[in-house]
Design an enzyme around this catalytic site. Structure first.
Site, PDB file in Angstrom:
ATOM      1  CG  ASP A  79      -1.956  -1.110   1.114  1.00  0.00           C
ATOM      2  OD1 ASP A  79      -2.398  -1.395  -0.006  1.00  0.00           O
ATOM      3  OD2 ASP A  79      -2.296  -1.705   2.158  1.00  0.00           O
TER       4      ASP A  79
ATOM      5  CB  ALA B 290      -2.120   8.669  23.705  1.00  0.00           C
TER       6      ALA B 290
ATOM      7  NE  ARG C  68      -4.558  20.918  28.316  1.00  0.00           N
ATOM      8  CZ  ARG C  68      -5.577  21.754  28.241  1.00  0.00           C
ATOM      9  NH1 ARG C  68      -6.786  21.314  27.920  1.00  0.00           N
ATOM     10  NH2 ARG C  68      -5.401  23.050  28.463  1.00  0.00           N
TER      11      ARG C  68
ATOM     12  CG  ASN D 220      -3.999   5.856   3.779  1.00  0.00           C
ATOM     13  OD1 ASN D 220      -4.959   5.373   3.182  1.00  0.00           O
ATOM     14  ND2 ASN D 220      -2.866   5.206   3.980  1.00  0.00           N
ATOM     15  CD  GLU D 221      -3.051   8.435   7.683  1.00  0.00           C
ATOM     16  OE1 GLU D 221      -1.988   8.718   7.095  1.00  0.00           O
ATOM     17  OE2 GLU D 221      -3.466   7.284   7.712  1.00  0.00           O
TER      18      GLU D 221
HETATM   19  P1  NAP Z   1       3.834   1.378   6.547  1.00  0.00           P
HETATM   20  O1  NAP Z   1       4.471   1.191   7.875  1.00  0.00           O
HETATM   21  O2  NAP Z   1       4.208   0.450   5.454  1.00  0.00           O
HETATM   22  O3  NAP Z   1       2.217   1.323   6.709  1.00  0.00           O
HETATM   23  C1  NAP Z   1       1.643   0.712   7.789  1.00  0.00           C
HETATM   24  C2  NAP Z   1       0.664  -0.373   7.347  1.00  0.00           C
HETATM   25  O4  NAP Z   1      -0.520   0.257   6.851  1.00  0.00           O
HETATM   26  C3  NAP Z   1       1.158  -1.282   6.219  1.00  0.00           C
HETATM   27  O5  NAP Z   1       0.795  -2.621   6.549  1.00  0.00           O
HETATM   28  C4  NAP Z   1       0.394  -0.783   5.009  1.00  0.00           C
HETATM   29  O6  NAP Z   1       0.192  -1.801   4.057  1.00  0.00           O
HETATM   30  C5  NAP Z   1      -0.914  -0.409   5.652  1.00  0.00           C
HETATM   31  N1  NAP Z   1      -1.799   0.541   4.933  1.00  0.00           N
HETATM   32  C6  NAP Z   1      -1.500   1.717   4.304  1.00  0.00           C
HETATM   33  N2  NAP Z   1      -2.630   2.296   3.841  1.00  0.00           N
HETATM   34  C7  NAP Z   1      -3.662   1.472   4.193  1.00  0.00           C
HETATM   35  C8  NAP Z   1      -5.072   1.526   4.005  1.00  0.00           C
HETATM   36  N3  NAP Z   1      -5.678   2.564   3.406  1.00  0.00           N
HETATM   37  N4  NAP Z   1      -5.817   0.518   4.516  1.00  0.00           N
HETATM   38  C9  NAP Z   1      -5.258  -0.525   5.161  1.00  0.00           C
HETATM   39  N5  NAP Z   1      -3.934  -0.617   5.382  1.00  0.00           N
HETATM   40  C10 NAP Z   1      -3.150   0.360   4.895  1.00  0.00           C
HETATM   41  O7  NAP Z   1       4.057   2.888   6.174  1.00  0.00           O
HETATM   42  P2  NAP Z   1       3.963   3.589   4.762  1.00  0.00           P
HETATM   43  O8  NAP Z   1       4.132   2.578   3.680  1.00  0.00           O
HETATM   44  O9  NAP Z   1       4.857   4.782   4.830  1.00  0.00           O
HETATM   45  O10 NAP Z   1       2.426   4.105   4.775  1.00  0.00           O
HETATM   46  C11 NAP Z   1       2.014   5.272   5.439  1.00  0.00           C
HETATM   47  C12 NAP Z   1       0.724   4.928   6.117  1.00  0.00           C
HETATM   48  O11 NAP Z   1       0.999   4.113   7.236  1.00  0.00           O
HETATM   49  C13 NAP Z   1      -0.007   6.138   6.698  1.00  0.00           C
HETATM   50  O12 NAP Z   1      -0.876   6.716   5.762  1.00  0.00           O
HETATM   51  C14 NAP Z   1      -0.721   5.549   7.905  1.00  0.00           C
HETATM   52  O13 NAP Z   1      -2.089   5.254   7.625  1.00  0.00           O
HETATM   53  C15 NAP Z   1      -0.033   4.243   8.176  1.00  0.00           C
HETATM   54  N6  NAP Z   1       0.486   4.272   9.547  1.00  0.00           N
HETATM   55  C16 NAP Z   1      -0.133   3.493  10.457  1.00  0.00           C
HETATM   56  C17 NAP Z   1       0.253   3.546  11.788  1.00  0.00           C
HETATM   57  C18 NAP Z   1      -0.468   2.691  12.750  1.00  0.00           C
HETATM   58  O14 NAP Z   1      -1.377   1.948  12.350  1.00  0.00           O
HETATM   59  N7  NAP Z   1      -0.140   2.785  14.036  1.00  0.00           N
HETATM   60  C19 NAP Z   1       1.291   4.387  12.190  1.00  0.00           C
HETATM   61  C20 NAP Z   1       1.911   5.175  11.214  1.00  0.00           C
HETATM   62  C21 NAP Z   1       1.499   5.116   9.881  1.00  0.00           C
HETATM   63  P3  NAP Z   1       1.426  -2.365   3.159  1.00  0.00           P
HETATM   64  O15 NAP Z   1       2.144  -3.326   4.069  1.00  0.00           O
HETATM   65  O16 NAP Z   1       0.739  -3.068   2.016  1.00  0.00           O
HETATM   66  O17 NAP Z   1       2.286  -1.196   2.750  1.00  0.00           O
END
Ligand code: NAP
Ligand code: MN
Length: 267
Positions: A54, A188, A151, A125-126
């Site tokens: 993704d 949090a 906060r 995404n966000e």
């Molecule tokens: P990443 O660490 O590879 O992304 C985290 C996970 O989110 C991966 O498993 C990715 O899938 C999955 N993902 C991304 N968009 C998604 C969606 N719309 N629906 C379901 N899963 C999704 O980081 P990155 O490749 O730089 O991606 C950035 C995204 O990571 C941000 O947009 C944010 O949503 C997400 N993120 C999540 C967290 C958390 O959940 N705590 C924290 C920081 C960022 P793939 O393995 O296929 O890449």
């Protein structure tokens, strides 16, 4: 649906992380693309074929961000969660023949826009505001009305498509991407007898505006895989934008099936 009126001249760009996808797979895919009568063209494509996870799709969208009105995206999943994909690594022939015959489903997804310090930032995404060192303090306005002074560690405003990403990890609801909306979730939050916030995710309609007035230094504004620093006492406006990403899916694709296969499991 018809992807272009002249499918045989369709120009395809490949997008992948060079460190994750080996050269052999790339040359194999390039050969296949040409054998189906498509053209390879990275600078002015009709379709971007993204290969990987993704994160690769997010990077492809930001790379072709100025061409979104004329580019469509389709993904070949390789070793990742692959929420944006409907073809697996071994289905390159199915992908190319579906594309050639126009037998794919087309989805449109609005990007979310943050306006901060006269700059516009877009995300699929966000958009997140996070404070890594001190408690983030931010007033939260919905359509000019003050909802709360938040906060905690941060706030995330997700699109419906992004609701399964960071938003879901925060306990936010999954929203069918056919519903245009924004979802505000808390990271949090501090909730005690002195400080209060809503303490649940809030889904608001597509025409609303969220304004965050921050009162903390050293804030990071994250958008998809990217981020930038935000000045002290910034006002950040968040709205759904008129920029749209067109994602092509396998004709058998359904969102319910996708949720089941990626989160619930097939048993
Ligand atoms: P990443 O660490 O590879 O992304 C985290 C996970 O989110 C991966 O498993 C990715 O899938 C999955 N993902 C991304 N968009 C998604 C969606 N719309 N629906 C379901 N899963 C999704 O980081 P990155 O490749 O730089 O991606 C950035 C995204 O990571 C941000 O947009 C944010 O949503 C997400 N993120 C999540 C967290 C958390 O959940 N705590 C924290 C920081 C960022 P793939 O393995 O296929 O890449
Ligand atoms: Mn990733």
């Amino acid at each position: 649906m018809s992807v272009t009126s002249k499918n045989q001249n369709m120009k395809i760009a490949l997008c992948y992380k060079t460190e994750k996808i080996d050269d052999e797979l790339v040359s194999n895919i390039k050969e296949k693309v040409l054998s189906y009568g498509f053209e390879l063209n990275d600078s002015c494509p009709d379709v971007v074929l993204f290969i990987g996870g993704d994160g690769t799709f997010l990077r492809a969208v930001h790379q072709y961000y100025n061409e979104l009105h004329k580019v469509k995206f389709i993904g070949l999943c390789k070793g990742h969660l692959g929420f944006f994909y409907s073809y697996d690594e071994n289905q390159i022939d199915a992908l190319l023949s579906d594309l050639k015959r126009g037998e794919v489903k087309s989805e449109s997804h609005q990007l979310i826009k943050a306006t901060v310090d006269n700059e516009e930032i877009y995300a699929l995404n966000e958009i997140r505001i996070e404070s890594p060192f001190h408690t983030l303090i931010s007033d939260v306005y919905i359509n000019d009305e003050l909802l709360e002074t938040f906060r905690g560690n941060g706030l995330v405003v997700s699109t419906s498509l992004g609701s399964t990403a960071y938003n879901k990890s925060l306990g936010g609801a999954v929203i069918y991407p056919s519903i245009s909306s924004m979802e505000l979730s808390e990271i949090a939050p501090i909730n005690n007898t002195v400080y209060h916030s809503l303490h649940s995710s809030l889904i608001i309609d597509k025409d609303s505006e969220i304004v965050l007035k921050t009162k903390t230094d050293n804030i990071l504004l994250g958008y998809d895989h990217l981020n930038k620093n935000v000045k002290f006492a910034s006002s950040i406006s968040l709205r759904l934008s008129n920029k749209v990403v067109v994602l092509l899916r396998n004709k058998d694709y359904s969102y319910t099936k996708l949720l089941k296969s990626k989160f619930v499991g097939d048993k």
